[in-house]
Motif scaffolding. Sequence first.
Motif, mmCIF file in Angstrom:
data_model
loop_
_atom_site.group_PDB
_atom_site.id
_atom_site.type_symbol
_atom_site.label_atom_id
_atom_site.label_comp_id
_atom_site.label_asym_id
_atom_site.label_seq_id
_atom_site.Cartn_x
_atom_site.Cartn_y
_atom_site.Cartn_z
ATOM 1 N N TYR A 215 37.646 31.133 50.912
ATOM 2 C CA TYR A 215 36.738 30.739 51.989
ATOM 3 C C TYR A 215 36.597 29.225 52.031
ATOM 4 C CZ TYR A 215 32.185 30.307 54.427
ATOM 5 O OH TYR A 215 31.156 29.959 55.266
ATOM 6 N N TYR A 216 36.690 28.598 50.856
ATOM 7 C CA TYR A 216 36.599 27.138 50.742
ATOM 8 C C TYR A 216 37.985 26.494 50.633
ATOM 9 C CZ TYR A 216 31.676 28.099 49.895
ATOM 10 O OH TYR A 216 30.374 28.529 50.024
ATOM 11 N N ASN A 217 39.027 27.246 51.054
ATOM 12 C CA ASN A 217 40.418 26.770 51.049
ATOM 13 C C ASN A 217 40.918 26.439 49.646
ATOM 14 O OD1 ASN A 217 40.831 26.909 53.903
ATOM 15 N ND2 ASN A 217 39.614 25.039 54.129
ATOM 16 N N VAL A 218 40.384 27.115 48.648
ATOM 17 C CA VAL A 218 40.878 26.992 47.275
ATOM 18 C C VAL A 218 41.727 28.229 46.997
ATOM 19 C CG1 VAL A 218 40.261 26.817 44.843
ATOM 20 C CG2 VAL A 218 38.857 25.681 46.577
ATOM 21 N N LEU A 219 43.041 28.031 46.906
ATOM 22 C CA LEU A 219 43.959 29.167 46.828
ATOM 23 C C LEU A 219 44.524 29.399 45.433
ATOM 24 C CD1 LEU A 219 45.882 28.624 50.182
ATOM 25 C CD2 LEU A 219 43.841 30.003 49.754
ATOM 26 N N VAL A 220 44.339 28.438 44.514
ATOM 27 C CA VAL A 220 44.763 28.615 43.117
ATOM 28 C C VAL A 220 43.672 28.072 42.208
ATOM 29 C CG1 VAL A 220 47.242 28.543 43.580
ATOM 30 C CG2 VAL A 220 46.013 26.416 43.111
ATOM 31 N N ASP A 221 43.574 28.627 40.989
ATOM 32 C CA ASP A 221 42.611 28.099 40.028
ATOM 33 C C ASP A 221 43.257 27.013 39.191
ATOM 34 O OD1 ASP A 221 44.196 29.366 38.135
ATOM 35 O OD2 ASP A 221 42.790 31.003 37.782
ATOM 36 N N ASP A 226 46.839 32.674 41.499
ATOM 37 C CA ASP A 226 46.586 32.843 42.929
ATOM 38 C C ASP A 226 45.176 33.405 43.157
ATOM 39 O OD1 ASP A 226 46.811 33.122 45.645
ATOM 40 O OD2 ASP A 226 48.101 34.898 45.564
ATOM 41 N N LEU A 227 44.413 32.729 44.007
ATOM 42 C CA LEU A 227 43.061 33.181 44.349
ATOM 43 C C LEU A 227 42.979 33.759 45.757
ATOM 44 C CD1 LEU A 227 40.915 30.233 42.904
ATOM 45 C CD2 LEU A 227 41.302 32.491 41.885
ATOM 46 N N GLY A 228 44.088 33.678 46.505
ATOM 47 C CA GLY A 228 44.097 34.189 47.872
ATOM 48 C C GLY A 228 43.823 35.687 47.912
ATOM 49 N N GLY A 229 42.835 36.093 48.694
ATOM 50 C CA GLY A 229 42.517 37.500 48.839
ATOM 51 C C GLY A 229 41.671 38.078 47.721
ATOM 52 N N LYS A 230 41.274 37.252 46.755
ATOM 53 C CA LYS A 230 40.433 37.739 45.669
ATOM 54 C C LYS A 230 38.964 37.536 46.020
ATOM 55 C CE LYS A 230 43.677 37.227 41.826
ATOM 56 N NZ LYS A 230 43.904 36.650 40.480
ATOM 57 N N ALA A 231 38.185 38.569 45.815
ATOM 58 C CA ALA A 231 36.745 38.507 46.077
ATOM 59 C C ALA A 231 35.994 38.751 44.775
ATOM 60 C CB ALA A 231 36.351 39.545 47.113
ATOM 61 N N GLU A 232 35.105 37.846 44.470
ATOM 62 C CA GLU A 232 34.274 38.000 43.285
ATOM 63 C C GLU A 232 32.968 38.680 43.705
ATOM 64 O OE1 GLU A 232 33.920 35.145 39.546
ATOM 65 O OE2 GLU A 232 32.698 34.429 41.216
ATOM 66 N N ILE A 233 32.676 39.800 43.101
ATOM 67 C CA ILE A 233 31.457 40.549 43.374
ATOM 68 C C ILE A 233 30.490 40.287 42.223
ATOM 69 C CG2 ILE A 233 30.460 42.790 43.874
ATOM 70 C CD1 ILE A 233 32.517 41.778 45.945
ATOM 71 N N ILE A 234 29.349 39.694 42.555
ATOM 72 C CA ILE A 234 28.396 39.257 41.542
ATOM 73 C C ILE A 234 27.133 40.104 41.633
ATOM 74 C CG2 ILE A 234 27.046 37.302 40.675
ATOM 75 C CD1 ILE A 234 29.076 35.517 42.302
ATOM 76 N N VAL A 235 26.856 40.873 40.596
ATOM 77 C CA VAL A 235 25.604 41.622 40.521
ATOM 78 C C VAL A 235 24.609 40.732 39.793
ATOM 79 C CG1 VAL A 235 24.456 43.717 39.694
ATOM 80 C CG2 VAL A 235 26.819 43.828 40.513
ATOM 81 N N CYS A 246 32.650 41.236 38.912
ATOM 82 C CA CYS A 246 33.880 42.010 38.941
ATOM 83 C C CYS A 246 34.720 41.552 40.118
ATOM 84 C CB CYS A 246 33.601 43.506 39.004
ATOM 85 S SG CYS A 246 32.735 44.044 40.501
ATOM 86 N N GLU A 247 35.937 42.016 40.178
ATOM 87 C CA GLU A 247 36.877 41.539 41.189
ATOM 88 C C GLU A 247 37.270 42.652 42.149
ATOM 89 O OE1 GLU A 247 41.545 40.449 41.071
ATOM 90 O OE2 GLU A 247 40.304 39.122 39.832
ATOM 91 N N MET A 248 37.289 42.308 43.436
ATOM 92 C CA MET A 248 37.826 43.196 44.458
ATOM 93 C C MET A 248 38.853 42.424 45.273
ATOM 94 S SD MET A 248 34.492 45.399 45.746
ATOM 95 C CE MET A 248 35.517 46.450 46.784
ATOM 96 N N VAL A 249 39.500 43.115 46.188
ATOM 97 C CA VAL A 249 40.521 42.504 47.038
ATOM 98 C C VAL A 249 40.005 42.443 48.466
ATOM 99 C CG1 VAL A 249 42.832 42.773 48.010
ATOM 100 C CG2 VAL A 249 42.430 43.267 45.594
ATOM 101 N N TYR A 250 40.201 41.285 49.100
ATOM 102 C CA TYR A 250 39.876 41.146 50.517
ATOM 103 C C TYR A 250 41.177 41.095 51.302
ATOM 104 C CZ TYR A 250 38.278 39.182 54.939
ATOM 105 O OH TYR A 250 38.035 38.975 56.273
ATOM 106 N N ASP A 251 41.390 42.100 52.152
ATOM 107 C CA ASP A 251 42.592 42.180 52.990
ATOM 108 C C ASP A 251 42.274 41.534 54.335
ATOM 109 O OD1 ASP A 251 44.662 42.917 54.722
ATOM 110 O OD2 ASP A 251 44.992 44.835 53.710
#
Length: 265
Positions: A215-221, A226-235, A246-251
């Motif tokens: 979302y912030y145009n950061v595609l690699v750590d 690769d960070l493209g399409g990775k979603a961090e879910i924070i409880v 935990c990690e999910m995928v954003y298509d």
Amino acid sequence: MANISSFEEIVSSLSDSPTPISTGFRCIDHLTGGLHVGSVITIGARSGMGKTSFALSLVTSLAIKGNVPCLYLSAAHSSTMLVSRIKTMLCNEVGESHLYIDDTIDMDFAVVEQSVLEAQEKYNVKVVIIDTLQCLRVPFIEGNSRQDQITDIMFSLKSMARRLNICIVVMSELNRNIDKRDGLDGKIPQLPDLRDSGSIEIVSDVVVFIHRYDYYNVLVDELGNDLGGKAEIIVAKNNFAKIGKCEMVYDSNRVCFMNSAFSPF
């Protein structure tokens, strides 16, 4: 009238408590134990991060794949647009559904309550998703701030969830100040970022944040992963189990969130 119960009565009632409802998202179920009836869950993210996509992914998993009767309340999007997006998520392969949608534009709590009561009577809904909290209209009361209004809505939703034995999932905006914080770690949502009122945090049984680095145009750590399409879910808050990430995928093509093959859960 007070509602006083003895310790023994409460212990006895625990054996009759309904089993939490699986979201179909492995990592979220692992952290939260699923959706608990009588609870309010708030899911927050910045505008454009994918709140509606996440809400539709969740309700698709519940009502279409999991056969859980769900009511989706949306003051921001038409039912036609929502169904079109769900069909895209499912590649137009839509079978039997237990999803019911109310897209009343001028939606306030009275409309929410009426819709929920009707849907529970007709369809025995177990989960209600509200997209989004900040779109709900509140009648003007002189002297009431927006924070007061959100507080009233949240306590009313909590009362309804407990009274009707349903789970209410509330999508919420985050404050824009999050984008002003320095560094990538500064962009990670925190409880004080919930927009308009601290009561959202107080009343919610569970608070979940959606965070995507792309979302912030950061595609690699920093290690080149690769960070493209990775979603961090924070409880960030959880009255039932633990907090964590935990990690999910954003298509981005189907505009939906999915389980990650790399998640340990």
